[in-house]
Design an enzyme around this catalytic site. Structure first.
Site, PDB file in Angstrom:
ATOM      1  N   ARG A  49      26.423  80.438   7.275  1.00 15.69           N
ATOM      2  CA  ARG A  49      25.985  81.785   7.648  1.00 15.69           C
ATOM      3  C   ARG A  49      26.847  82.840   6.805  1.00 15.69           C
ATOM      4  O   ARG A  49      26.386  84.076   6.959  1.00 15.69           O
ATOM      5  CB  ARG A  49      26.721  82.132   9.122  1.00 15.69           C
ATOM      6  CG  ARG A  49      26.178  83.331  10.025  1.00 15.69           C
ATOM      7  CD  ARG A  49      26.601  83.049  11.255  1.00 15.69           C
ATOM      8  NE  ARG A  49      27.867  83.759  11.340  1.00 15.69           N
ATOM      9  CZ  ARG A  49      29.008  82.866  11.869  1.00 15.69           C
ATOM     10  NH1 ARG A  49      28.794  81.800  12.267  1.00 15.69           N
ATOM     11  NH2 ARG A  49      30.256  83.339  11.824  1.00 15.69           N
ATOM     12  N   TYR A 102      10.586 105.645  10.762  1.00 15.00           N
ATOM     13  CA  TYR A 102      10.374 104.426  11.651  1.00 15.00           C
ATOM     14  C   TYR A 102      10.806 104.631  13.061  1.00 15.00           C
ATOM     15  O   TYR A 102      12.171 104.795  13.002  1.00 15.00           O
ATOM     16  CB  TYR A 102      10.827 103.213  10.758  1.00 15.00           C
ATOM     17  CG  TYR A 102      10.096 101.867  11.245  1.00 15.00           C
ATOM     18  CD1 TYR A 102       9.351 101.699  11.577  1.00 15.00           C
ATOM     19  CD2 TYR A 102      11.366 101.069  11.517  1.00 15.00           C
ATOM     20  CE1 TYR A 102       8.653 100.468  12.059  1.00 15.00           C
ATOM     21  CE2 TYR A 102      10.966  99.815  12.092  1.00 15.00           C
ATOM     22  CZ  TYR A 102       9.622  99.552  12.428  1.00 15.00           C
ATOM     23  OH  TYR A 102       9.362  98.405  12.942  1.00 15.00           O
ATOM     24  N   ASP A 171      16.356 104.986   3.330  1.00 16.71           N
ATOM     25  CA  ASP A 171      15.330 103.660   3.621  1.00 16.71           C
ATOM     26  C   ASP A 171      14.328 103.728   2.604  1.00 16.71           C
ATOM     27  O   ASP A 171      13.631 104.638   2.276  1.00 16.71           O
ATOM     28  CB  ASP A 171      14.592 103.983   5.118  1.00 16.71           C
ATOM     29  CG  ASP A 171      13.752 102.539   5.252  1.00 16.71           C
ATOM     30  OD1 ASP A 171      13.148 102.222   4.510  1.00 16.71           O
ATOM     31  OD2 ASP A 171      13.634 102.085   6.460  1.00 16.71           O
ATOM     32  N   LYS A 196       7.505  94.515   3.429  1.00 11.92           N
ATOM     33  CA  LYS A 196       6.512  95.207   3.109  1.00 11.92           C
ATOM     34  C   LYS A 196       6.430  95.082   1.648  1.00 11.92           C
ATOM     35  O   LYS A 196       5.852  93.850   1.172  1.00 11.92           O
ATOM     36  CB  LYS A 196       6.736  96.645   3.277  1.00 11.92           C
ATOM     37  CG  LYS A 196       7.300  96.819   4.976  1.00 11.92           C
ATOM     38  CD  LYS A 196       6.135  96.723   6.014  1.00 11.92           C
ATOM     39  CE  LYS A 196       6.223  97.130   7.298  1.00 11.92           C
ATOM     40  NZ  LYS A 196       7.672  96.543   7.810  1.00 11.92           N
TER      41      LYS A 196
HETATM   42  C1  LIG Z   1      10.493 102.286   7.048  1.00 16.67           C
HETATM   43  C2  LIG Z   1      10.839 100.944   7.551  1.00 16.67           C
HETATM   44  N1  LIG Z   1      11.865 100.805   7.702  1.00 16.67           N
HETATM   45  C3  LIG Z   1      12.141  99.435   8.470  1.00 16.67           C
HETATM   46  C4  LIG Z   1      11.435  98.808   8.994  1.00 16.67           C
HETATM   47  C5  LIG Z   1      11.944  97.409   9.620  1.00 16.67           C
HETATM   48  O1  LIG Z   1      11.562  96.204   8.939  1.00 16.67           O
HETATM   49  P1  LIG Z   1      11.268  94.739   9.405  1.00 16.67           P
HETATM   50  O2  LIG Z   1       9.950  94.823  10.305  1.00 16.67           O
HETATM   51  O3  LIG Z   1      11.218  93.891   8.047  1.00 16.67           O
HETATM   52  O4  LIG Z   1      12.331  94.664  10.544  1.00 16.67           O
HETATM   53  C6  LIG Z   1      10.057  99.002   8.973  1.00 16.67           C
HETATM   54  C7  LIG Z   1       9.126  98.303   9.554  1.00 16.67           C
HETATM   55  O5  LIG Z   1       7.988  98.625   9.523  1.00 16.67           O
HETATM   56  C8  LIG Z   1       9.620 100.316   8.316  1.00 16.67           C
HETATM   57  O6  LIG Z   1       8.472 100.660   7.996  1.00 16.67           O
END
Ligand SMILES: Cc1ncc(COP(=O)(O)O)c(C=O)c1O
Length: 373
Positions: A49, A102, A171, A196
């Site tokens: 871990r 998001y 982000d 993504k």
């Molecule tokens: C801008 C953004 N940040 C974070 C996330 C979260 O990612 P995950 O789906 O890999 O947990 C997403 C998911 O769509 C996102 O679009």
């Protein structure tokens, strides 16, 4: 790796080991829950871990692309987002979050609020954030924002936030480190969903936090060790393997996205076409100053929910799916999810790596079919 090399070269070689005879180009995943550990705990790999050699290689690679002092990978983007927001804030802090990014990030904000953190929401674009920064301890930016595609000036906001003594996280999911370098623009943390464009094949869940300083990285790492939202070795290896094509993919996707946006501009059945590299887009000026590549997402609005549904159903090459950044084009009617403040006919379209002309033909045909009922 020397810093003279440019993006494509750095992406191909990121985190590659040396060239000893008999070495593979990228060592395979190490599956380990437990390591031999005689005597007092010592060395980098003590328990599954805490650390894993496959994560280390990926973290070195992503860290090299983000220009980070330390990088920590996670089981998903949300594991990375919540590690930062829950692990680096304390009751009494003022935290600024995007009101339009998001939605799950705002939901983590609700958990912070329940723990005595004051959460202020500010839109990604515009000057409202300046007021919100006063007295802030932590600022979260998402740029370009998902799904609205607004862009903010990381450098300017990071300077103002630092004057307040706040940490700044960005982000970087949509841009990827080849599109934008938050740490070089003054942010303390660049956080992303690797699910993504970073991994880009719609087959992996992954997240990471790239930190400007080693002490910050140690805090994030210790939160991950405690809470255990660790990536699987196979996912980490797949992600690392995907990095070598990152530049090829994001260049093709961004070119496709812009071509699609330009093709949609001329149609009277499509409104509010957004892409940061589209001349005349509200984000164009700041995006062209702060970004190096502009992402795969195009957004636009059709007449109503039914028209959007007919459009999505008529597409031949484009998957109806809720993600972006993959080599396969995909799209969805975003208002089908709660928490998105968008019109009923709003479509988030993620351009993949298909041939540009084919995508445009498919989209225009589907629009004709949708508009004729
Ligand atoms: C801008 C953004 N940040 C974070 C996330 C979260 O990612 P995950 O789906 O890999 O947990 C997403 C998911 O769509 C996102 O679009």
């Amino acid at each position: 790796m020397t810093s003279e090399w440019t993006d494509g070269t750095r992406a191909v070689r990121a985190g590659s080991p040396g060239h000893a005879a008999g070495d593979p180009f990228l060592p395979g995943p190490v599956f380990a829950g437990t390591y031999h550990l005689p005597g007092e705990p010592a060395g980098p790999y003590q328990y599954g871990r805490y650390a894993n050699p496959t994560w280390t290689a990926l973290e070195d690679a992503v860290g090299a692309l983000e220009g980070a002092a330390g990088t920590v990978t996670f089981a998903s983007g949300m594991a990375a987002v919540s590690a930062v927001l829950l692990g680096l804030t304390t009751p009494g802090d003022v935290v600024v979050l995007p009101g339009d990014g998001y939605p799950a990030t705002r939901t983590v904000g609700e958990h912070l609020a329940a723990r005595g953190v004051t959460v202020r929401l500010a839109p990604t674009a515009g000057d409202e954030i300046e007021q919100a920064l006063i007295g802030a301890r932590f600022v979260w930016l998402e740029t370009p924002s998902n799904p609205g595609l607004d862009v903010c000036d990381i450098e300017r906001i990071a300077t103002l936030a630092h004057e307040q003594g706040a940490l700044v996280a960005v982000d970087n999911t949509l841009a990827t480190p080849l599109g934008q370098l938050p740490l070089a623009l003054g942010a303390d943390l660049s956080v992303a969903s690797g699910t993504k464009a970073l991994t880009g094949h719609s087959d992996v869940l992954l997240g990471y936090v790239a930190c400007a300083g080693a002490e910050l990285a140690a805090r994030v790492r210790s939160w991950r060790s405690l809470t255990g939202a660790v990536p699987g070795p196979m996912e980490a290896w797949l992600a690392h393997r995907s990095l070598s094509t990152l530049q090829l993919r994001v260049d093709r996707q961004a070119a496709n996205a812009l071509a699609i946006a330009e093709a949609l501009l001329g149609r009277d059945d499509v409104a509010d076409v957004r892409h940061p590299a589209l001349k005349g887009d509200p984000a164009y000026d700041v995006a062209t100053r702060r970004m190096r590549r502009f992402g795969c997402v195009v957004s636009f609005t059709l007449a109503d929910a039914d028209t959007a549904r007919r459009f999505l159903g008529a597409l031949e090459l484009v998957a109806e799916a809720t993600s972006f950044g993959g080599v396969h084009s995909m799209a969805e009617r975003r208002a089908r999810w709660a928490g998105n403040d968008v019109p009923e006919g709003f479509v988030r379209f993620s351009a993949g790596c298909e041939d540009t002309g084919d995508l445009i033909t498919d989209i225009l045909r589907a629009l004709d079919a949708a508009s004729s009922g």
